[in-house]
Design a protein around this motif. Structure first.
Motif, PDB file in Angstrom:
ATOM      1  N   THR A 132      -3.509  -8.776  -1.603  1.00 24.67           N
ATOM      2  CA  THR A 132      -3.329  -7.801   0.144  1.00 24.67           C
ATOM      3  C   THR A 132      -4.406  -9.292   0.892  1.00 24.67           C
ATOM      4  OG1 THR A 132      -5.235  -7.734  -0.681  1.00 24.67           O
ATOM      5  CG2 THR A 132      -3.953  -5.413  -0.702  1.00 24.67           C
ATOM      6  N   ASP A 133      -3.929  -9.384   1.539  1.00 29.95           N
ATOM      7  CA  ASP A 133      -4.376  -9.996   3.035  1.00 29.95           C
ATOM      8  C   ASP A 133      -5.654 -10.140   3.157  1.00 29.95           C
ATOM      9  OD1 ASP A 133      -3.978  -7.889   4.053  1.00 29.95           O
ATOM     10  OD2 ASP A 133      -3.020  -9.386   6.251  1.00 29.95           O
ATOM     11  N   LEU A 134      -6.515  -9.277   2.301  1.00 32.10           N
ATOM     12  CA  LEU A 134      -8.244  -9.252   2.599  1.00 32.10           C
ATOM     13  C   LEU A 134      -8.851 -10.363   3.096  1.00 32.10           C
ATOM     14  CD1 LEU A 134     -10.174  -7.101   2.662  1.00 32.10           C
ATOM     15  CD2 LEU A 134     -10.088  -7.566   0.338  1.00 32.10           C
ATOM     16  N   VAL A 135      -8.663 -11.293   2.151  1.00 34.65           N
ATOM     17  CA  VAL A 135      -8.962 -12.453   2.035  1.00 34.65           C
ATOM     18  C   VAL A 135      -7.321 -13.858   2.306  1.00 34.65           C
ATOM     19  CG1 VAL A 135     -11.241 -12.406   0.989  1.00 34.65           C
ATOM     20  CG2 VAL A 135      -9.068 -12.765   0.220  1.00 34.65           C
ATOM     21  N   SER A 136      -8.399 -15.048   2.829  1.00 38.61           N
ATOM     22  CA  SER A 136      -7.157 -16.074   2.662  1.00 38.61           C
ATOM     23  C   SER A 136      -6.582 -16.612   1.639  1.00 38.61           C
ATOM     24  CB  SER A 136      -7.533 -17.206   3.880  1.00 38.61           C
ATOM     25  OG  SER A 136      -8.318 -17.597   3.461  1.00 38.61           O
ATOM     26  N   ALA A 137      -5.632 -17.401   1.950  1.00 37.97           N
ATOM     27  CA  ALA A 137      -5.351 -17.697   0.000  1.00 37.97           C
ATOM     28  C   ALA A 137      -6.228 -18.703  -0.247  1.00 37.97           C
ATOM     29  CB  ALA A 137      -4.117 -18.473   0.909  1.00 37.97           C
ATOM     30  N   GLU A 138      -6.578 -19.681   1.197  1.00 39.57           N
ATOM     31  CA  GLU A 138      -7.990 -20.708   0.722  1.00 39.57           C
ATOM     32  C   GLU A 138      -8.768 -20.264   0.174  1.00 39.57           C
ATOM     33  OE1 GLU A 138     -10.489 -23.872   3.347  1.00 39.57           O
ATOM     34  OE2 GLU A 138      -8.221 -22.694   4.009  1.00 39.57           O
ATOM     35  N   ASP A 139      -9.361 -19.119   0.279  1.00 40.19           N
ATOM     36  CA  ASP A 139     -10.616 -18.363   0.416  1.00 40.19           C
ATOM     37  C   ASP A 139     -10.551 -18.333  -1.695  1.00 40.19           C
ATOM     38  OD1 ASP A 139     -12.279 -18.631   1.895  1.00 40.19           O
ATOM     39  OD2 ASP A 139     -11.554 -16.673   3.238  1.00 40.19           O
ATOM     40  N   ARG A 140      -9.082 -17.795  -1.427  1.00 40.43           N
ATOM     41  CA  ARG A 140      -8.776 -17.573  -3.330  1.00 40.43           C
ATOM     42  C   ARG A 140      -9.034 -17.746  -4.161  1.00 40.43           C
ATOM     43  NH1 ARG A 140      -5.080 -13.549  -0.965  1.00 40.43           N
ATOM     44  NH2 ARG A 140      -3.869 -14.747  -0.413  1.00 40.43           N
ATOM     45  N   ASP A 141      -8.598 -19.088  -3.451  1.00 41.08           N
ATOM     46  CA  ASP A 141      -8.159 -20.493  -4.225  1.00 41.08           C
ATOM     47  C   ASP A 141     -10.285 -20.643  -4.805  1.00 41.08           C
ATOM     48  OD1 ASP A 141      -5.652 -20.825  -4.310  1.00 41.08           O
ATOM     49  OD2 ASP A 141      -5.354 -22.155  -2.706  1.00 41.08           O
ATOM     50  N   LEU A 142     -10.323 -20.339  -3.518  1.00 40.90           N
ATOM     51  CA  LEU A 142     -12.221 -21.326  -3.812  1.00 40.90           C
ATOM     52  C   LEU A 142     -12.632 -20.132  -4.277  1.00 40.90           C
ATOM     53  CD1 LEU A 142     -12.437 -22.056  -0.106  1.00 40.90           C
ATOM     54  CD2 LEU A 142     -12.865 -24.046  -1.607  1.00 40.90           C
TER      55      LEU A 142
END
Length: 91
Positions: free
Chosen positions: A48-58
């Motif tokens: 889901t878009d709960l967190v940004s792609a950047e946050d998921r990568d981090l």
């Protein structure tokens, strides 16, 4: 997901688990929920878009580095004790 928690609470718990730098166990303990519950919620909100792609990568990078940091800390602690140990071995 009938845990008595609101959907908003579950989403925020997942967001915290993914972005806070804390372990899932720490997040679960801090929020007063079970570790398996956090894992279940994370599975439910995966993709889901709960967190940004950047946050998921981090978050992925943090998980990858956590074991390495633990090992480096253990090695550092051993090296700190080495001079004392070596000094005590001299005749």
């Amino acid at each position: 997901m009938s845990t008595g928690r609101t959907d908003e609470f579950r989403k925020e718990a997942v967001r915290i688990a993914l972005t806070s730098g804390l372990s899932r166990r720490q997040v679960a303990d801090g929020l007063g929920v079970g570790f398996s519950t956090i894992n279940k919620w994370m599975g439910a909100y995966r993709g889901t878009d709960l967190v940004s792609a950047e946050d998921r990568d981090l978050a992925r990078e943090k998980e990858r580095l956590r074991p390495e940091v633990r090992i480096l800390k253990e090695e550092r602690d051993i090296l700190k004790k080495a001079p004392q140990f070596l000094a005590s071995q001299k005749p």
